[in-house]
Design a protein around this motif. Sequence first.
Motif, short mmCIF file in Angstrom:
data_model
loop_
_atom_site.label_atom_id
_atom_site.label_comp_id
_atom_site.label_asym_id
_atom_site.label_seq_id
_atom_site.Cartn_x
_atom_site.Cartn_y
_atom_site.Cartn_z
N LEU A 1 44.13 44.33 40.04
CA LEU A 1 44.15 43.47 38.87
C LEU A 1 45.37 43.70 37.99
O LEU A 1 45.88 42.75 37.37
N VAL B 1 37.46 36.54 41.64
CA VAL B 1 38.00 37.06 40.39
C VAL B 1 37.52 36.19 39.24
O VAL B 1 37.15 35.02 39.41
N MET C 1 37.04 41.64 39.24
CA MET C 1 37.23 41.27 40.64
C MET C 1 36.16 41.95 41.48
O MET C 1 35.81 43.12 41.25
N TYR D 1 39.45 41.27 32.70
CA TYR D 1 39.42 40.57 33.98
C TYR D 1 38.58 41.37 34.97
O TYR D 1 38.54 42.62 34.91
N THR E 1 47.92 40.58 36.91
CA THR E 1 48.07 40.17 35.51
C THR E 1 49.47 40.40 34.97
O THR E 1 49.68 40.49 33.76
#
Length: 735
Positions: free
Chosen positions: A714, A544, A554, A552, A718
């Motif tokens: 994700l 990640v 991954m 973000y 988060t």
Amino acid sequence: MSRPVLGLLALGVCAGVHGQTLSSQSDWGGVGLMQTPSARMAEPGELAFTATHTSPYSRYNVSMQPFSWLEGTFRYMNVTSLNYGPEGLSGDQHYKDKSIDVKLRLWRESRWLPEVALGIRDLGGTGLFSGEYLVASKRFGPVDVSFGAATGYLGNRGDFGNPLGALDDRFETRPSPSSSVVNAGKFGLGSMFRGRVGMFGGIAWQTPWERLELKLEYDGNDYRHEPRNIRIRQSSPINIGAVLTAHPNVQFSLGWERGNEAMVGITLRTNLDQAISMAKPLDPPAVAPRERDATAEGTAAAGARADGGSAPGFHRDAADKAHAERERNLQALAGTDWEAVADLLHDNAGFNVEQIQLRGSELLVTGAQGRYFYPAKGLGRSARILDHAAGPNVEWFTLVNTTFGMPMAEASIHRGKFADYLEGRIGLDDLTRNVELNPPSRQRRDVLYQAPLDRFDHDLALGFGQTIGGPDAFFLYQVSADYAASYFFSRSLWLSGAASANLLNNYDKFRYDAPSNLPRVRTDLRRYLTTADVTFPNLQLTGVRQLSRDVYGMAYAGMLEYMYGGVGGEVLYRPFGERWALGLEANWVKQRGFRQNASFRDYEVATGHATLYYQLGEDPRIRATVSAGRYLAGDWGATFNLARVFDNGAIMGAYFTMTDVSSEQFGEGSFDKGIYFSVPFELFLPRSTRARSTVLWNPLTRDGGARLGRKYHLYDLTDERDRSFFFENIDRIDE
């Protein structure tokens, strides 16, 4: 794996429900009399399991009240006078009917007007017991009177013609429910509100003994037109019953229905919204506040940042921050054993420290919260520890929360104001104005301590899986020993895996493979569950990275779930402080062998989705999710998910998926759908934990609309960026 519904409800009894208005469930689930509903609703957050029997029907209902105006119920009905199918398929198991109900309140009761609700039974089920109704309820002291009209099963008595027939002749007759599995699961819109109308109603009397409620009702069904030609004799349309509340969370029902049959029932209930965390005797006590000296009193009196009260991360390198002051602050902290501080933060505050840094008059601790479900609680415990360790020139404590090394948010608290709050000098509102949650910043910091990487993590636990409502047996289960382990090459790159060993199951009864007109992407479930006693459901390499302040990423490869292995990636744009987020995932996967080892089968597919997450409102808080893309069977479509998120972290939700697969191709059920609830273990365990249990009711396993069951998402990773949840539970900061 999800825990069983009954287990969670039993634990919910222990969680404590305060201020709950009691209401009793009907035989069909949902607030009502016996065979008939009322316009009443339970309190928001209500979760109730009801089991009743009136020959030849046994009903098992789970009712959820996500909002004050919406009630949902899903049900299994056991028909003891019918077999599930041919003896070679299901033996002597009785027929099981699955259905979903909804009830909407149209308006509340007032001084002169009754409460009115509109409801639909057997929505999206087989339609064998479908019906629609309008019902009104009015309270007169201890007596609650209900009166309604219904079409379909609930109104089979057919007291008068359908008034809607004046608009369209089709409303005068109702199509017979189809027993075809192809039609089962459709919403049945073409039959709604059609046919003759039957009247129903009754009274519920709350006796002077508050534990006892008596019921009297007039049933709108005459039982002469039961589905599947079931023969039932009704001697009287009057039903009588009693409800005994043995405990706020447990009710027993007894009745005499149809003039010739006894009814018995039990309801287990809890309220997810009103559930209060039980005491945590297994948690370490919070560190006692430090005795304050004159210097600390002066710091508290400042009440703002040295740089003019700006939020964390702003004006950190202002020209008036003289080099001499920075050196003085570093020297004041030089003698601190930061490794011991990091150990105490881990043991007492649940915070896994990565770094400790100084930024002006602000002490920052970077790491991940691993124990406390409510972020404010972890912040408060950390601030107590740092107050003992920091020198007098430090005014703010900040936790830089990370997930797998990715910075998520900075939670800051003013040192002096927190001390004032603990001593009772200021209230929670004043403290809240001195607590901040901000996006991660990149200003210069002086590193005081760098923690070594803990590379290996593992866990051994019991697992439980179940399959409900199939032709082999109503309840198939498996108990397993599950071992999970992870090895971290860095904080953001790790290898994780799981092994599962069968301990106990009744899968010797599991012989049925559902028919399918699509690639068997999920309907080979039986073979995956029964082929091997030791399996390896997951083994994957995951990386990640924070790509920018709000983006973000991954990537992952390996055995991604028990049926599929392959490679994939996800990108999430989640602006800090916004209600919405956008995600995109893409995967290439191949079907694994039935033994869940390193072997693969021939089927492979590219699958992926674009997802919009949106939060509607604050109180109540509703999370809407729409995912569009390609599914495992190669079909294209979208999944719609709507969930009520309560302040304490509990969730109630429902979803459905529509793709370009026709109902005939999909088979029984017509399209994928489900109802679920999710409960933090924090509410009913004697020790703090961030774990939660999710119970999903999905009526059937079919191949259409099937998605890859990825281990990490994700949006979930988060969650620390959720400002609403942080401040909704700010009162836990002193626990």
